[in-house]
Design a protein around this motif. Structure first.
Motif, PDB file in Angstrom:
ATOM      1  N   LEU A   1       0.878  -1.170   0.000  1.00 48.70           N
ATOM      2  CA  LEU A   1       0.000   0.000   0.000  1.00 48.70           C
ATOM      3  C   LEU A   1       0.913   1.216   0.000  1.00 48.70           C
ATOM      4  CD1 LEU A   1      -2.867   1.192   0.197  1.00 48.70           C
ATOM      5  CD2 LEU A   1      -2.668   1.031   2.680  1.00 48.70           C
ATOM      6  N   MET A   2       1.006   1.877  -1.167  1.00 51.70           N
ATOM      7  CA  MET A   2       2.026   2.890  -1.387  1.00 51.70           C
ATOM      8  C   MET A   2       1.491   4.297  -1.133  1.00 51.70           C
ATOM      9  SD  MET A   2       4.708   1.198  -2.174  1.00 51.70           S
ATOM     10  CE  MET A   2       5.508  -0.087  -3.138  1.00 51.70           C
ATOM     11  N   TYR A   3       2.213   5.062  -0.311  1.00 50.61           N
ATOM     12  CA  TYR A   3       1.802   6.419   0.042  1.00 50.61           C
ATOM     13  C   TYR A   3       2.660   7.457  -0.690  1.00 50.61           C
ATOM     14  CZ  TYR A   3      -0.902   4.522   3.955  1.00 50.61           C
ATOM     15  OH  TYR A   3      -1.812   3.848   4.725  1.00 50.61           O
ATOM     16  N   VAL A   4       1.997   8.552  -1.040  1.00 50.39           N
ATOM     17  CA  VAL A   4       2.663   9.760  -1.517  1.00 50.39           C
ATOM     18  C   VAL A   4       2.349  10.849  -0.496  1.00 50.39           C
ATOM     19  CG1 VAL A   4       2.904  11.411  -3.400  1.00 50.39           C
ATOM     20  CG2 VAL A   4       2.261   9.035  -3.900  1.00 50.39           C
TER      21      VAL A   4
ATOM     22  N   ILE B   1      -3.051  -8.890   2.528  1.00 53.18           N
ATOM     23  CA  ILE B   1      -2.156  -8.540   3.624  1.00 53.18           C
ATOM     24  C   ILE B   1      -1.422  -7.271   3.203  1.00 53.18           C
ATOM     25  CG2 ILE B   1      -0.240  -9.273   5.079  1.00 53.18           C
ATOM     26  CD1 ILE B   1      -1.060 -12.156   4.555  1.00 53.18           C
ATOM     27  N   LEU B   2      -1.802  -6.167   3.799  1.00 52.66           N
ATOM     28  CA  LEU B   2      -1.311  -4.859   3.399  1.00 52.66           C
ATOM     29  C   LEU B   2       0.011  -4.527   4.074  1.00 52.66           C
ATOM     30  CD1 LEU B   2      -4.682  -2.894   3.740  1.00 52.66           C
ATOM     31  CD2 LEU B   2      -3.789  -4.041   1.707  1.00 52.66           C
ATOM     32  N   TYR B   3       0.933  -4.013   3.307  1.00 52.44           N
ATOM     33  CA  TYR B   3       2.203  -3.510   3.828  1.00 52.44           C
ATOM     34  C   TYR B   3       2.322  -2.039   3.433  1.00 52.44           C
ATOM     35  CZ  TYR B   3       3.952  -8.070   5.286  1.00 52.44           C
ATOM     36  OH  TYR B   3       4.127  -9.277   5.931  1.00 52.44           O
ATOM     37  N   PRO B   4       2.066  -1.114   4.352  1.00 48.96           N
ATOM     38  CA  PRO B   4       2.141   0.306   4.005  1.00 48.96           C
ATOM     39  C   PRO B   4       3.590   0.766   3.834  1.00 48.96           C
ATOM     40  CG  PRO B   4       1.610   0.029   6.332  1.00 48.96           C
ATOM     41  CD  PRO B   4       1.607  -1.343   5.737  1.00 48.96           C
ATOM     42  N   ILE B   5       3.837   1.485   2.739  1.00 46.27           N
ATOM     43  CA  ILE B   5       5.185   1.965   2.409  1.00 46.27           C
ATOM     44  C   ILE B   5       5.082   3.402   1.915  1.00 46.27           C
ATOM     45  CG2 ILE B   5       7.155   1.675   0.839  1.00 46.27           C
ATOM     46  CD1 ILE B   5       6.512  -1.319   0.756  1.00 46.27           C
ATOM     47  N   VAL B   6       5.951   4.253   2.414  1.00 46.08           N
ATOM     48  CA  VAL B   6       6.049   5.608   1.873  1.00 46.08           C
ATOM     49  C   VAL B   6       6.969   5.547   0.664  1.00 46.08           C
ATOM     50  CG1 VAL B   6       6.796   7.978   2.285  1.00 46.08           C
ATOM     51  CG2 VAL B   6       5.602   6.723   4.085  1.00 46.08           C
ATOM     52  N   LEU B   7       6.368   5.637  -0.517  1.00 45.84           N
ATOM     53  CA  LEU B   7       7.125   5.493  -1.759  1.00 45.84           C
ATOM     54  C   LEU B   7       7.666   6.831  -2.249  1.00 45.84           C
ATOM     55  CD1 LEU B   7       7.896   3.533  -4.131  1.00 45.84           C
ATOM     56  CD2 LEU B   7       5.788   4.302  -5.251  1.00 45.84           C
ATOM     57  N   ILE B   8       6.882   7.902  -2.095  1.00 47.55           N
ATOM     58  CA  ILE B   8       7.230   9.191  -2.688  1.00 47.55           C
ATOM     59  C   ILE B   8       7.008  10.302  -1.669  1.00 47.55           C
ATOM     60  CG2 ILE B   8       6.649  10.865  -4.495  1.00 47.55           C
ATOM     61  CD1 ILE B   8       5.711   8.510  -6.224  1.00 47.55           C
ATOM     62  N   LEU B   9       7.995  11.171  -1.527  1.00 43.14           N
ATOM     63  CA  LEU B   9       7.860  12.394  -0.745  1.00 43.14           C
ATOM     64  C   LEU B   9       7.884  13.575  -1.707  1.00 43.14           C
ATOM     65  CD1 LEU B   9      10.244  11.625   2.264  1.00 43.14           C
ATOM     66  CD2 LEU B   9       7.751  11.707   2.322  1.00 43.14           C
ATOM     67  N   VAL B  10       6.853  14.403  -1.645  1.00 36.33           N
ATOM     68  CA  VAL B  10       6.696  15.527  -2.567  1.00 36.33           C
ATOM     69  C   VAL B  10       6.864  16.827  -1.787  1.00 36.33           C
ATOM     70  CG1 VAL B  10       5.158  16.659  -4.222  1.00 36.33           C
ATOM     71  CG2 VAL B  10       5.107  14.164  -3.976  1.00 36.33           C
ATOM     72  N   ALA B  11       7.724  17.705  -2.254  1.00 43.66           N
ATOM     73  CA  ALA B  11       7.961  18.972  -1.545  1.00 43.66           C
ATOM     74  C   ALA B  11       8.815  19.874  -2.404  1.00 43.66           C
ATOM     75  CB  ALA B  11       8.657  18.722  -0.207  1.00 43.66           C
TER      76      ALA B  11
END
Length: 886
Positions: A245-248, A345-355
């Motif tokens: 589960l990929m977060y931006v 089975i969800l694995y949350p991951i911070v894929l992208i940081l935007v700034a």
């Protein structure tokens, strides 16, 4: 430490034909790279070896290779079969009362209206009283006063995780200071998206590698994050049954009040598993404010090294509160049944940081532009930022050596600070080090809006341009402004009548200025013999090409190679400029950070996946809440409450719309469009007019001479085809015969970038918004050649019982001998020496798309095609007119 992997392509190999059988499961590009390819960033762009493909492959075929964890075989599709559409949702799964806990749909829609209109308590009571009087007490609304609405909102707020208030404390100068953080549980928010049946069907769960056949070999392309290498590598590190589960994530301060005295610090999240049109949209499933960071300010301490470090401590402590839950489940996984009834089975991951750069310095704990290593991503020295290459020239940052220094208890604070200074880092523990599968220095992403439009161009190249023009004097200022004003209007492109002394806060305006700045000003610098101005335009031209390539929504190996080559050319010309005109220092981060764009594209997909633009657009809504719906006290709590109500509203509105679509069923048959001709629609039809009337109305206009007779000849030669070997009978066209003029042309075309359909809206109108507008076009001359022309008159006529849509155009010839100035500045020159002889008829269906063509102030017969209006135009002109591929 080794240098970062390079961003270069590798030779392509044509796979041998295979026997027709079930495709085998393979990893794309799994052949071992040669010795010369070791360490390159693009070995995964090599053509794959796949068994079971058809013996005869066709150009534009597609191949999809899923990550091994997906347990899916490679999929081959023809061009017209390839789709990435989501499966449809069973209407029975939709919530039949999506407005609940509001008592009725009318109640919800009233609450939605009140929220969007920012009505206060007194206005709501007055409106409810008015509705009751007008309806005679028969209104479907159950609300009678504001308190009823308030109670309904209290019940509805449970539909999404609310903002919670947290405190963050840390000592500064031996005194504890406490700050307030508002944030909603990040993981719980994402589960709310996953449980929705409509949205759950849109999620992608596994990495893919996509290929397009070019007639001889497969070419890999990337667009969405799951088509890039970073997602694939993340899955490699996860258990086989994992669903990433990929977060931006984005954060940035913004001014809420007009004078900037009140600020907000929103954190906004998006889910990379959703397609970009949803993820970057404004509806349910798009960006969501998930927190408001504390703003640490103290006028008496501002600028002191200790206080600067303290602000970073509070930032990272606060961000940890947001990330703590996903950190837990990134280690263990979280079993969840999604809205499509599949348990994952969800694995949350911070894929992208935007700034933007300033916020990236906060996230990476970099010391900023004055530090010894100012780049948040690599260790480039401060005085080497001007030097760019095909690949990054300095090592990427790594967390381990920094952590080792912070963990070394034998170092004093001064010794620690001195040890970190060459790295350009602050002595603070980075919150992102705690996240499994997240390398903060790889997650940080180049930002086109602030690095290019609102940075390198606005603050440096354009500012330098303005200073040079001003030094040339008033005549130059007037001429440059006039030439900008002479640029024809173009859809979605701001028009400027003055640029030399203007400043904007909107990056879009700077982007629009950059597109035609070379064409609008080169003649001034040449006529006034400004060597500095001319050389700066060479720099700006290289920048514009980089910008248009950076904007592409699909990238292949060829476009990545082109960007890398142009980056080197840009670096070389900037170095030459800096050496010849040393007053300006070009060693600054925004002249360096695009060195890392290619790696970002390879790892995370195209630049729109990590552009701050859709995030900053949300600042406007937050400012609106502050100005219209708060009492300007304790604003974070009030904004958080309204923002929460808006998120609930978006969720319920999406459910209501889905239910409406399911209940309405298929739409009615579309009406027959009498002015639709293949891919072109003609609009704004005028009253039918005789050919003699048309000739009289345009008697003084070049190109309309013998209009009727030329039309007669054109129609006979093109459409009066001999039948059964008999000679054609020449069909006369009488002066009394009527035609229908149309002044609006809508052209659908397939993009050379994305292979999707786009639309150009063109005008051929003597008076459009108070001024004549005759747009330019690219059109097919025959099945091999394309040409450029300007619309003069568009009409529909009838000939031998058939309606034909035609255009009278002014032909523009490509100047095939390129002058030095055209090569230096990338000018795409066309010429029309005689309007009368260049006037000709063409079928409307031969139009490919519109073109922005602006006059050359240096030569009356010449014009320039603006090749950087969009990515399709840039690639199309280079493919169709090879002379301009420089």
């Amino acid at each position: 430490m080794l240098l970062a992997p390079s961003v270069e392509d590798v030779p392509e190999e044509v796979p041998p034909p295979q026997q027709e059988e079930a495709p085998a499961l393979v990893v794309a590009g799994d052949a071992q790279p040669s010795a010369t390819e070791q360490g390159l960033r693009l070995p995964t762009f090599r053509p794959p070896t796949v068994d079971g493909l058809p013996d005869k492959l066709m150009a534009d075929d597609f191949l999809t290779i899923a990550h091994p964890h997906a347990k899916k075989p490679p999929v081959h599709k023809r061009f017209d079969e390839f789709t990435r559409a989501s499966p449809t949702v069973d209407p029975a799964k939709l919530n039949q009362t999506p407005w609940h806990p509001f008592k009725s749909r009318a109640d919800f829609e009233f609450a939605e209206f009140v929220l969007n209109a920012a009505l206060n308590e007194g206005q709501v009571d007055a409106l409810l009283a008015l509705i009751d009087r007008v309806s005679g007490g028969r209104s479907q609304l159950s609300f009678r006063k504001y308190s009823d609405l308030k109670d309904a909102w209290a019940a509805a707020s449970r539909a999404a995780p609310p903002f919670l208030k947290h405190t963050v404390s840390a000592p500064y100068k031996k005194k504890e200071r406490t700050f307030t953080l508002y944030c909603r549980p990040l993981f719980e928010w994402s589960l709310g998206l996953l449980k929705d049946p409509m949205l759950a069907s849109k999620f992608v769960w596994h990495a893919q590698r996509l290929f397009k056949y070019n007639g001889t070999s497969w070419e890999r392309f990337v667009d969405e994050p799951n088509t890039a290498d970073g997602w694939w590598k993340a899955e490699d590190a996860l258990p086989e049954d994992a669903s990433p589960l990929m977060y931006v994530l984005y954060a940035d301060k913004t001014r809420l009040s007009s004078f900037g005295t009140q600020k907000g610090y929103p954190i906004i999240a998006r889910i990379a598993n959703l397609p970009s049109d949803i993820r970057n949209g404004e509806e349910f499933g798009g960006g969501q404010v998930v927190g408001f960071l504390p703003i640490v300010e103290d006028e008496n301490e501002e600028g002191k090294k200790g206080f600067t470090t303290y602000k970073r401590i509070i930032w990272h402590e606060s961000f940890w509160i947001l990330l703590e839950t996903i950190t837990k489940y990134a280690k263990t996984g979280y079993k969840f049944t999604c809205g499509d009834d599949v348990t994952r089975i969800l694995y949350p991951i911070v894929l992208i940081l935007v700034a933007d750069y300033e916020e990236q310095a906060m996230m990476s704990l970099n010391r900023g532009p004055k530090g010894l290593s100012p780049c948040p991503v690599c260790l480039v020295p401060q005085d080497k930022q001007i030097f760019l290459g095909l690949k990054p020239q300095y090592p990427y940052r790594e967390a381990a050596p920094v952590q080792a220094l912070l963990d070394n208890t034998e170092l004093t604070k001064r010794q620690l600070d001195e040890a970190l200074k060459p790295m350009g880092l602050r002595p603070v523990e980075n919150v992102f080090w705690k996240l499994p599968y997240c390398n903060v220095y790889r997650a940080l992403s180049w930002d086109r809006l602030h690095a290019y439009h609102g940075g390198l161009f606005s603050d440096h190249l354009f500012e330098e341009f303005q200073q040079i023009v001003k030094k040339l004097g008033r005549e130059a200022i007037v001429e440059v402004n006039q030439q900008f004003d002479n640029i024809p209007s173009w859809p979605n492109l701001n028009h400027f009548d003055a640029v030399v002394s203007v400043h904007f806060t909107d990056g879009q305006k700077y982007e629009d200025i950059s597109k035609a700045i070379v064409q609008a000003s080169y003649s001034v610098f040449r006529r006034m013999k400004s060597q500095q101005g001319y050389m700066l335009l060479k720099c700006i031209r290289r920048y514009i090409v980089l910008d248009i390539l950076a904007s592409l929504e699909v990238h292949m190996g060829a476009t990545l190679r082109l960007y890398a080559a142009q980056l080197v050319k840009y670096s070389q010309i900037i170095q030459e400029y800096a050496k010849k005109f040393p007053d300006k220092n070009w060693n600054f981060p925004k002249d360096h950070t695009h060195q890392h764009l290619l790696d970002d594209i390879v790892e995370k997909g195209v630049s729109k996946n990590f552009n701050t633009k859709p995030f900053e657009k949300m600042h406007g809504a937050i400012k609106g809440i502050y100005q219209d719906q708060t009492n300007f006290k304790n604003v974070e709590a009030q904004i958080a409450r309204i923002e929460h109500q808006l998120s609930v509203t978006r969720y319920k509105r999406s459910q209501i719309n889905a239910l409406d679509m399911a209940l309405l069923g298929p739409s009615k048959e579309p009406k027959v469009d009498l002015f639709r001709f293949d891919h072109v629609h003609l609009g704004a039809p005028q009253k039918p007019a005789s050919l003699s009337a048309i000739e009289a109305a345009h008697a003084t206009e070049p190109g309309f001479e013998r209009f009727r007779l030329r039309l007669e000849e054109y129609l006979n030669r093109r459409f009066n085809i001999p039948q059964d070997g008999h000679a054609q009978r020449w069909e006369k066209i009488l002066p009394t015969e009527a035609i229908v003029e149309t002044r609006y042309i809508q052209v659908d075309y397939e993009s050379r970038v994305t292979w999707k359909l786009y639309t150009d809206n063109l005008r051929c109108n003597p008076l459009f918004h108070g001024a004549p507008r005759y747009d330019h076009i690219i059109h097919n001359i025959n099945h091999k050649e394309v040409g450029l022309a300007q619309l003069q008159f568009v009409f529909v006529c009838e000939f031998m019982g058939t309606r034909y849509p035609l255009a009278l155009v002014r032909r523009l010839d490509v100047v095939k001998t390129r002058r030095t100035v055209d090569r230096d500045l990338g000018l795409c020159r066309v010429r029309c020496t005689n309007i009368r002889s260049a006037s000709q008829f063409i079928p409307i269906t031969s139009i490919v798309r519109g073109a922005l063509i602006t006059p050359d102030a240096g030569k009356a017969s010449d014009s320039f095609v603006v090749d950087t209006v969009d990515g399709d135009m840039f690639l199309r002109l280079r493919q169709d007119f090879p002379i301009w591929d420089t």
